[in-house]
Write a protein that holds these residues in place. Structure first.
Motif, mmCIF file in Angstrom:
data_model
loop_
_atom_site.group_PDB
_atom_site.id
_atom_site.type_symbol
_atom_site.label_atom_id
_atom_site.label_comp_id
_atom_site.label_asym_id
_atom_site.label_seq_id
_atom_site.Cartn_x
_atom_site.Cartn_y
_atom_site.Cartn_z
ATOM 1 N N TRP A 121 -67.645 48.352 -36.833
ATOM 2 C CA TRP A 121 -67.555 48.162 -38.236
ATOM 3 C C TRP A 121 -68.311 47.026 -38.702
ATOM 4 O O TRP A 121 -68.999 47.002 -39.840
ATOM 5 C CB TRP A 121 -66.249 48.248 -38.564
ATOM 6 C CG TRP A 121 -65.836 48.623 -40.019
ATOM 7 C CD1 TRP A 121 -65.882 49.560 -40.961
ATOM 8 C CD2 TRP A 121 -65.530 47.249 -40.873
ATOM 9 N NE1 TRP A 121 -65.633 49.037 -42.174
ATOM 10 C CE2 TRP A 121 -65.489 47.520 -42.222
ATOM 11 C CE3 TRP A 121 -65.237 45.727 -40.521
ATOM 12 C CZ2 TRP A 121 -64.973 46.970 -43.135
ATOM 13 C CZ3 TRP A 121 -65.102 45.023 -41.505
ATOM 14 C CH2 TRP A 121 -64.923 45.363 -42.734
ATOM 15 N N GLN A 122 -67.891 45.713 -37.961
ATOM 16 C CA GLN A 122 -68.484 44.560 -38.720
ATOM 17 C C GLN A 122 -70.264 44.607 -38.606
ATOM 18 O O GLN A 122 -70.756 44.296 -39.472
ATOM 19 C CB GLN A 122 -67.991 43.639 -37.813
ATOM 20 C CG GLN A 122 -66.478 43.289 -38.032
ATOM 21 C CD GLN A 122 -66.186 41.873 -37.359
ATOM 22 O OE1 GLN A 122 -65.960 42.106 -35.920
ATOM 23 N NE2 GLN A 122 -65.941 40.806 -37.704
ATOM 24 N N TRP A 123 -70.465 44.954 -37.381
ATOM 25 C CA TRP A 123 -72.011 45.049 -37.282
ATOM 26 C C TRP A 123 -72.665 46.135 -38.489
ATOM 27 O O TRP A 123 -73.715 45.918 -39.089
ATOM 28 C CB TRP A 123 -72.398 45.561 -36.051
ATOM 29 C CG TRP A 123 -73.912 46.047 -35.842
ATOM 30 C CD1 TRP A 123 -75.040 45.293 -35.794
ATOM 31 C CD2 TRP A 123 -74.251 47.611 -35.699
ATOM 32 N NE1 TRP A 123 -76.051 46.367 -35.746
ATOM 33 C CE2 TRP A 123 -75.669 47.496 -35.694
ATOM 34 C CE3 TRP A 123 -73.552 48.730 -35.581
ATOM 35 C CZ2 TRP A 123 -76.284 48.756 -35.704
ATOM 36 C CZ3 TRP A 123 -74.107 49.839 -35.559
ATOM 37 C CH2 TRP A 123 -75.645 49.844 -35.436
ATOM 38 N N PHE A 124 -71.932 47.504 -38.303
ATOM 39 C CA PHE A 124 -72.649 48.356 -39.466
ATOM 40 C C PHE A 124 -72.730 47.897 -40.877
ATOM 41 O O PHE A 124 -73.411 48.390 -41.757
ATOM 42 C CB PHE A 124 -71.774 49.617 -39.090
ATOM 43 C CG PHE A 124 -72.225 50.817 -39.697
ATOM 44 C CD1 PHE A 124 -73.397 51.557 -38.996
ATOM 45 C CD2 PHE A 124 -71.743 51.431 -40.815
ATOM 46 C CE1 PHE A 124 -73.867 52.560 -39.586
ATOM 47 C CE2 PHE A 124 -72.302 52.670 -41.493
ATOM 48 C CZ PHE A 124 -73.256 53.237 -40.578
ATOM 49 N N ASN A 125 -71.541 47.381 -41.259
ATOM 50 C CA ASN A 125 -71.561 46.858 -42.409
ATOM 51 C C ASN A 125 -71.652 45.309 -42.887
ATOM 52 O O ASN A 125 -71.584 44.980 -44.098
ATOM 53 C CB ASN A 125 -69.892 47.119 -43.214
ATOM 54 C CG ASN A 125 -69.555 48.670 -43.164
ATOM 55 O OD1 ASN A 125 -70.261 49.368 -43.814
ATOM 56 N ND2 ASN A 125 -68.767 48.877 -41.969
ATOM 57 N N GLN A 126 -72.250 44.546 -42.015
ATOM 58 C CA GLN A 126 -72.490 43.228 -42.017
ATOM 59 C C GLN A 126 -71.388 42.515 -42.423
ATOM 60 O O GLN A 126 -71.551 41.843 -43.465
ATOM 61 C CB GLN A 126 -73.685 43.068 -42.939
ATOM 62 C CG GLN A 126 -74.988 43.918 -42.271
ATOM 63 C CD GLN A 126 -76.263 43.532 -43.295
ATOM 64 O OE1 GLN A 126 -75.977 42.844 -44.089
ATOM 65 N NE2 GLN A 126 -77.480 44.043 -42.613
ATOM 66 N N ARG A 127 -70.111 42.523 -41.600
ATOM 67 C CA ARG A 127 -68.935 42.161 -41.962
ATOM 68 C C ARG A 127 -68.579 40.844 -40.916
ATOM 69 O O ARG A 127 -67.707 40.959 -40.499
ATOM 70 C CB ARG A 127 -68.033 42.932 -42.163
ATOM 71 C CG ARG A 127 -68.308 43.908 -43.205
ATOM 72 C CD ARG A 127 -67.805 43.406 -44.620
ATOM 73 N NE ARG A 127 -67.905 44.555 -45.534
ATOM 74 C CZ ARG A 127 -68.928 44.659 -46.513
ATOM 75 N NH1 ARG A 127 -69.921 43.937 -46.265
ATOM 76 N NH2 ARG A 127 -69.092 45.821 -47.403
ATOM 77 N N THR A 128 -69.330 39.858 -41.061
ATOM 78 C CA THR A 128 -69.039 38.709 -40.403
ATOM 79 C C THR A 128 -68.916 37.445 -40.945
ATOM 80 O O THR A 128 -68.640 36.366 -40.580
ATOM 81 C CB THR A 128 -70.168 38.536 -39.116
ATOM 82 O OG1 THR A 128 -71.480 38.599 -39.598
ATOM 83 C CG2 THR A 128 -69.964 39.655 -38.118
ATOM 84 N N ASP A 129 -69.030 37.381 -42.395
ATOM 85 C CA ASP A 129 -68.736 36.242 -43.242
ATOM 86 C C ASP A 129 -67.521 35.888 -43.724
ATOM 87 O O ASP A 129 -67.199 36.693 -44.703
ATOM 88 C CB ASP A 129 -69.811 36.320 -44.341
ATOM 89 C CG ASP A 129 -69.817 37.776 -45.153
ATOM 90 O OD1 ASP A 129 -69.318 38.652 -44.487
ATOM 91 O OD2 ASP A 129 -70.077 37.717 -46.284
ATOM 92 N N SER A 130 -66.716 35.309 -43.021
ATOM 93 C CA SER A 130 -65.361 35.204 -43.078
ATOM 94 C C SER A 130 -64.575 35.155 -44.396
ATOM 95 O O SER A 130 -63.792 35.469 -45.059
ATOM 96 C CB SER A 130 -64.566 34.410 -42.232
ATOM 97 O OG SER A 130 -65.183 33.275 -42.102
ATOM 98 N N PRO A 131 -65.423 34.193 -45.531
ATOM 99 C CA PRO A 131 -64.949 34.002 -46.718
ATOM 100 C C PRO A 131 -64.974 35.170 -47.718
ATOM 101 O O PRO A 131 -64.510 35.117 -48.751
ATOM 102 C CB PRO A 131 -65.878 32.840 -47.407
ATOM 103 C CG PRO A 131 -66.610 32.375 -46.107
ATOM 104 C CD PRO A 131 -66.466 33.512 -45.306
#
Ligand SMILES: [Cu+2]
Length: 429
Positions: free
Chosen positions: A325-335
């Motif tokens: 999910w993080q890869w697919f939606n580009q969700r690695t920017d914690s802020p």
């Protein structure tokens, strides 16, 4: 002429491990006899057919190639390059992949390594499966080993800081990585396999792997391991063996719907929960919780679930779904609140800890002060890795989010067979 390759992800025994994340390596002329200056060499894939494969580049990229030309000064000055495992080409044994250094068709250097990746349990070779089971069996050591500490980290007193609120995926990512690193101290070629619970996995529920109870329920639910199986003497809480009975046919997967409600929903349906973290994390119920309750036995209750080694394969898949999910939606920017719930502990639970980005996580923080559990932490500080300095001895929730170091810094040192490393706008090249 002889060329030396240095890689930072090398353990004290000289074994080198890669994931999909590129690492900065160097090549240098160790013996320049017969070489012109600079010497032109080519780095290329060595190793065995069907083994791991490498991707090279001159900069940090997600688009490396199978070969890279370098010019090496004859004075021995090191020249940098980047190398990663080539996506979808993991190793299945140490040394089944290598960097071959070629000069005018002659091999002038070679460095064996491993593209060490977490895989679907049903795709492991028999040798990979058995190395994993053997390491797990040693960790348990018939109930006398450090596995008891893992089991004791997931008990009633600690459940609130690992479940039910935003920190659930992060805490379990740390828990899986702690176990994997501890297994790798026993056998550095092992990774944690995952149980893809939305697909048939008969090879996992096989006598040679995690086993099955007697066909006749009247004979109990204790797994019958064949003599000589690495988990034959598995023991937790001083009780014998593993009790587990699937409530679904193991030739299929648990049902996606049960009594008209979402049950073990598919990976696609899990992604459709939403692109916002607070939507996605509903996956703690379905499919995660429903995967647990697809069995009779300790695995279906949180306080006892880790008694069953299947727990760790189930949760490796939960972690993989988060990574996917993080890869697919580009969700690695914690802020970003789409990546993680940045609002903090929910209203009405002001004492809740372990769910804010900056919170450390028990037991690795070694805290015995409420609201943390007050008994001695059953695990020490977070284990170090020879391949990366992250996440450090007392990881926070934030430390678990950008597992590949997309936004700079080092990765956590694990990857999944179907989740690539992909740079994107906002990431650091
Ligand atoms: Cu769970």
């Amino acid at each position: 002429m002889r060329v030396d390759i240095q890689l930072p992800t090398t353990d004290p025994q000289g074994h080198t491990f890669l994931t999909w994340v590129p690492v900065k390596a160097t090549a240098r002329m160790a013996d320049a006899s017969g070489a012109s200056n600079p010497a032109r060499v080519t780095l290329q894939n060595g190793g065995v057919n069907g083994g791991g494969r490498l991707a090279f580049d001159s900069v940090r990229t997600d688009a490396g190639a199978a070969e890279l030309d370098l010019e090496l000064p004859t004075d021995g000055t090191a020249v940098e390059f980047w190398v990663a495992g080539e996506f979808q080409h993991p190793s299945s044994a140490y040394g089944d992949v290598a960097i071959d250094v070629m000069a005018s068709g002659t091999q002038v250097g070679r460095r064996e390594m491993m593209v060490r990746i977490r895989k679907n349990a049903v795709n492991l070779s028999a040798a990979e499966r058995d190395r994993f089971l053997l390491a797990l069996g040693k960790l348990n050591n018939a109930g006398h080993g450090v596995f008891q500490g893992f089991r004791d980290a997931h008990v009633t007193d600690s459940l609130d800081e690992a479940h039910g609120f935003p920190g659930f995926p992060a805490w379990h990512r740390a828990y899986m990585l702690d176990l994997e690193r501890t297994l790798q101290e026993i056998d550095s070629s092992v990774t944690l396999p995952y149980w893809r619970f939305d697909e048939p996995a008969a090879a996992l529920f096989d006598r040679a792997f995690l086993g099955m109870p007697p066909v006749n329920p009247a004979q109990g639910d204790t797994i019958q391991f064949p003599h000589g199986h690495a988990l034959e003497f598995w023991k937790t809480d001083t009780l014998d063996s593993i009790d587990r009975r699937p409530t679904f046919n193991i030739n299929g997967a648990p049902p996606a719907q049960l009594l008209g409600r979402p049950n073990v929903i598919s990976q696609a349906e899990t992604m459709l929960l939403g692109m916002q973290y607070d939507r996605f994390r509903r996956m703690e119920g379905a499919p995660h919780g429903r995967a647990h309750t697809s069995f009779d036995g300790p695995i279906n209750l949180p306080a006892t679930a880790p008694k069953d080694p299947l727990f760790f394969l189930l949760h490796a898949n939960v972690d993989r779904l988060w990574a996917f999910w993080q890869w697919f939606n580009q969700r690695t920017d914690s802020p970003n609140s789409a990546t993680y719930s940045t609002a903090g502990a929910p209203p009405g639970r002001p004492g809740l800890i372990g769910h804010n980005l900056g919170d450390t996580m028990w037991p690795w923080n070694q805290s015995t002060t409420p609201p943390r559990p007050t008994f001695p932490p059953p695990r020490g500080q977070f284990p170090t890795s020879p391949t990366t300095p992250r996440p450090g001895p007392q990881p926070t929730v934030r430390d678990m989010i950008d597992w590949q170091g997309i936004h700079g810094g080092d990765p956590l040192g694990f990857d999944y067979d179907d989740v690539p490393f992909e740079l994107h706008a906002g990431g650091v090249a």
